[in-house]
Design a protein around this motif. Structure first.
Motif, PDB file in Angstrom:
ATOM      1  N   GLN A   7       0.821  -1.217   0.000  1.00 13.43           N
ATOM      2  CA  GLN A   7       0.000   0.000   0.000  1.00 13.43           C
ATOM      3  C   GLN A   7       0.850   1.258   0.000  1.00 13.43           C
ATOM      4  O   GLN A   7       0.471   2.270  -0.591  1.00 13.43           O
ATOM      5  N   ARG A   8       2.015   1.185   0.630  1.00 16.44           N
ATOM      6  CA  ARG A   8       2.929   2.323   0.594  1.00 16.44           C
ATOM      7  C   ARG A   8       3.416   2.562  -0.845  1.00 16.44           C
ATOM      8  O   ARG A   8       3.509   3.707  -1.305  1.00 16.44           O
ATOM      9  N   VAL A   9       3.722   1.477  -1.548  1.00 16.90           N
ATOM     10  CA  VAL A   9       4.141   1.595  -2.952  1.00 16.90           C
ATOM     11  C   VAL A   9       3.031   2.238  -3.786  1.00 16.90           C
ATOM     12  O   VAL A   9       3.287   3.113  -4.620  1.00 16.90           O
ATOM     13  N   ILE A  10       1.788   1.814  -3.559  1.00 18.65           N
ATOM     14  CA  ILE A  10       0.655   2.360  -4.308  1.00 18.65           C
ATOM     15  C   ILE A  10       0.524   3.853  -4.075  1.00 18.65           C
ATOM     16  O   ILE A  10       0.386   4.647  -5.013  1.00 18.65           O
ATOM     17  N   VAL A  11       0.589   4.261  -2.808  1.00 28.97           N
ATOM     18  CA  VAL A  11       0.436   5.677  -2.467  1.00 28.97           C
ATOM     19  C   VAL A  11       1.570   6.506  -3.065  1.00 28.97           C
ATOM     20  O   VAL A  11       1.356   7.601  -3.602  1.00 28.97           O
ATOM     21  N   GLU A  12       2.794   5.974  -2.998  1.00 28.74           N
ATOM     22  CA  GLU A  12       3.939   6.695  -3.553  1.00 28.74           C
ATOM     23  C   GLU A  12       3.812   6.877  -5.058  1.00 28.74           C
ATOM     24  O   GLU A  12       4.148   7.933  -5.611  1.00 28.74           O
ATOM     25  N   ARG A  13       3.308   5.854  -5.731  1.00 33.25           N
ATOM     26  CA  ARG A  13       3.139   5.959  -7.185  1.00 33.25           C
ATOM     27  C   ARG A  13       2.069   6.982  -7.552  1.00 33.25           C
ATOM     28  O   ARG A  13       2.188   7.681  -8.559  1.00 33.25           O
ATOM     29  N   LEU A  14       1.034   7.060  -6.737  1.00 33.28           N
ATOM     30  CA  LEU A  14      -0.040   8.015  -7.018  1.00 33.28           C
ATOM     31  C   LEU A  14       0.389   9.458  -6.785  1.00 33.28           C
ATOM     32  O   LEU A  14      -0.229  10.383  -7.294  1.00 33.28           O
ATOM     33  N   ARG A  15       1.450   9.647  -6.003  1.00 29.57           N
ATOM     34  CA  ARG A  15       1.957  11.007  -5.807  1.00 29.57           C
ATOM     35  C   ARG A  15       2.586  11.550  -7.076  1.00 29.57           C
ATOM     36  O   ARG A  15       2.666  12.755  -7.288  1.00 29.57           O
ATOM     37  N   ASP A  16       3.077  10.650  -7.927  1.00 32.53           N
ATOM     38  CA  ASP A  16       3.802  11.056  -9.133  1.00 32.53           C
ATOM     39  C   ASP A  16       3.031  10.816 -10.416  1.00 32.53           C
ATOM     40  O   ASP A  16       3.542  11.089 -11.507  1.00 32.53           O
ATOM     41  N   ALA A  17       1.812  10.281 -10.322  1.00 27.12           N
ATOM     42  CA  ALA A  17       1.059   9.950 -11.530  1.00 27.12           C
ATOM     43  C   ALA A  17      -0.412  10.311 -11.350  1.00 27.12           C
ATOM     44  O   ALA A  17      -0.927  10.318 -10.231  1.00 27.12           O
ATOM     45  N   ASP A  18      -1.075  10.597 -12.476  1.00 23.34           N
ATOM     46  CA  ASP A  18      -2.498  10.905 -12.436  1.00 23.34           C
ATOM     47  C   ASP A  18      -3.339   9.651 -12.268  1.00 23.34           C
ATOM     48  O   ASP A  18      -4.486   9.714 -11.817  1.00 23.34           O
ATOM     49  N   GLN A  19      -2.779   8.485 -12.638  1.00 24.29           N
ATOM     50  CA  GLN A  19      -3.521   7.234 -12.532  1.00 24.29           C
ATOM     51  C   GLN A  19      -2.525   6.080 -12.482  1.00 24.29           C
ATOM     52  O   GLN A  19      -1.442   6.145 -13.079  1.00 24.29           O
ATOM     53  N   VAL A  20      -2.883   5.030 -11.750  1.00 27.93           N
ATOM     54  CA  VAL A  20      -2.077   3.807 -11.722  1.00 27.93           C
ATOM     55  C   VAL A  20      -2.971   2.639 -12.097  1.00 27.93           C
ATOM     56  O   VAL A  20      -4.164   2.630 -11.803  1.00 27.93           O
ATOM     57  N   GLY A  21      -2.386   1.653 -12.769  1.00 27.38           N
ATOM     58  CA  GLY A  21      -3.136   0.492 -13.218  1.00 27.38           C
ATOM     59  C   GLY A  21      -2.855  -0.730 -12.359  1.00 27.38           C
ATOM     60  O   GLY A  21      -1.781  -0.852 -11.754  1.00 27.38           O
ATOM     61  N   THR A  29       4.869  -4.684  -7.166  1.00 23.57           N
ATOM     62  CA  THR A  29       4.831  -5.240  -5.812  1.00 23.57           C
ATOM     63  C   THR A  29       5.075  -6.745  -5.767  1.00 23.57           C
ATOM     64  O   THR A  29       5.287  -7.304  -4.688  1.00 23.57           O
ATOM     65  N   GLY A  30       5.012  -7.405  -6.918  1.00 26.01           N
ATOM     66  CA  GLY A  30       5.173  -8.851  -6.943  1.00 26.01           C
ATOM     67  C   GLY A  30       3.948  -9.597  -6.449  1.00 26.01           C
ATOM     68  O   GLY A  30       4.006 -10.804  -6.195  1.00 26.01           O
ATOM     69  N   ALA A  31       2.826  -8.901  -6.314  1.00 25.87           N
ATOM     70  CA  ALA A  31       1.584  -9.522  -5.850  1.00 25.87           C
ATOM     71  C   ALA A  31       0.683  -9.833  -7.043  1.00 25.87           C
ATOM     72  O   ALA A  31       0.906  -9.355  -8.153  1.00 25.87           O
ATOM     73  N   SER A  32      -0.332 -10.642  -6.791  1.00 27.12           N
ATOM     74  CA  SER A  32      -1.298 -10.936  -7.842  1.00 27.12           C
ATOM     75  C   SER A  32      -2.201  -9.723  -8.071  1.00 27.12           C
ATOM     76  O   SER A  32      -2.330  -8.853  -7.198  1.00 27.12           O
ATOM     77  N   GLU A  33      -2.825  -9.689  -9.231  1.00 24.43           N
ATOM     78  CA  GLU A  33      -3.734  -8.580  -9.525  1.00 24.43           C
ATOM     79  C   GLU A  33      -4.926  -8.584  -8.564  1.00 24.43           C
ATOM     80  O   GLU A  33      -5.429  -7.521  -8.194  1.00 24.43           O
ATOM     81  N   MET A  34      -5.365  -9.767  -8.148  1.00 28.62           N
ATOM     82  CA  MET A  34      -6.465  -9.853  -7.192  1.00 28.62           C
ATOM     83  C   MET A  34      -6.073  -9.206  -5.860  1.00 28.62           C
ATOM     84  O   MET A  34      -6.863  -8.468  -5.246  1.00 28.62           O
TER      85      MET A  34
END
Length: 258
Positions: A7-21, A29-34
């Motif tokens: 979740q920290r990775v997700i938040v950090e990416r959203l600081r630098d981008a308008d959208q994340v997929g 993150t090495g996690a599954s899409e689910m």
């Protein structure tokens, strides 16, 4: 990677981008899409981000309205598809009160050359229709909001309440199943409410980025609309839930996606 780290990775990416997929976050993150989807849902429930089709975007403060110029170029293909679908629902000879907003402006352009009566609630739309000999143009009173050019205030409300329309076309700032249709500006919300009150049917224009959000001022419940026109980016579960409440939900597919 633990959930907190993901979740920290997700938040950090959203600081630098308008959208994340979802796919890119799964790779990062090495996690599954689910698993990533569950993380996004958790962060959305805390107001950290907003879920959209295929990923997430930063959460917008409910009291801060993005500039009109920025909104005018965002999701333009979707807005034009939505406007085209709305134009098909308006019959020649009908009277229309046309809300302010960038999608409503796209609709104003499509109403040129049509034998319809239109009262635009925005000077942007007035300028689009002012020189058209086929459109009967009614001008409300009121005060234009700086930048937005949306007409608000007691003169606008009095103009609306003196008339009856076949159709109200409403372009809210946000749409939520629980929060309903909302707007950033209190005066703008009041004008939208009045437009709904004086029309026989209501068509709501809301691209996918507006779904699942809430702005400061409540306009009406989501199921107050007769028709909601959106695009494929709107969450399928929310579209289905709104349809179950008796609202006709029309999905307009942009040309570039066909």
């Amino acid at each position: 990677m633990k959930s907190a780290d993901r979740q920290r990775v997700i938040v950090e990416r959203l600081r630098d981008a308008d959208q994340v997929g979802v796919a890119e976050l799964a790779e990062a993150t090495g996690a599954s899409e689910m698993t990533v989807r569950r993380d996004l849902d958790h962060l959305a429930s805390r107001g950290v981000l907003r879920r959209v089709h295929g990923g997430a975007v930063p959460a917008s403060p409910s009291g801060v309205e993005p500039p009109f110029a920025a909104r005018a170029t965002a999701a333009i293909a979707a807005k034009r598809a939505i406007a085209a679908a709305a134009a098909e629902l308006i019959r020649d000879g009908e009277t229309v009160v046309l809300d302010s907003g960038t999608t409503a402006l796209e609709l104003a352009r499509l109403l040129r050359g049509r034998p319809v009566t239109v009262m635009p609630l925005s000077l942007h739309a007035v300028r689009e229709l002012a020189d058209d000999p086929d459109v009967r143009l009614l001008l409300p009173g009121g005060e234009p909001r700086p930048g937005e050019q949306a007409l608000v205030g007691p003169l606008t409300l009095a103009s609306l309440r003196a008339l009856r329309f076949d159709v109200a076309v409403i372009s809210p700032c946000a749409l939520g199943l629980d929060s309903g249709l909302t707007a950033f500006d209190l005066g703008d919300a009041e004008v939208k409410q009045a437009a709904l009150d004086v029309a026989a049917r209501a068509i709501v224009l809301a691209d996918g980025a507006k779904w699942g959000r809430a702005a400061l001022a409540r306009i009406c419940p989501a199921d107050r609309a007769d028709v909601v026109i959106t695009d494929p980016a709107a969450p399928e579960d929310q579209r289905a839930a709104l349809a179950e409440r008796g609202v006709l939900v029309h999905v307009a597919v942009p040309m570039e996606s066909r």
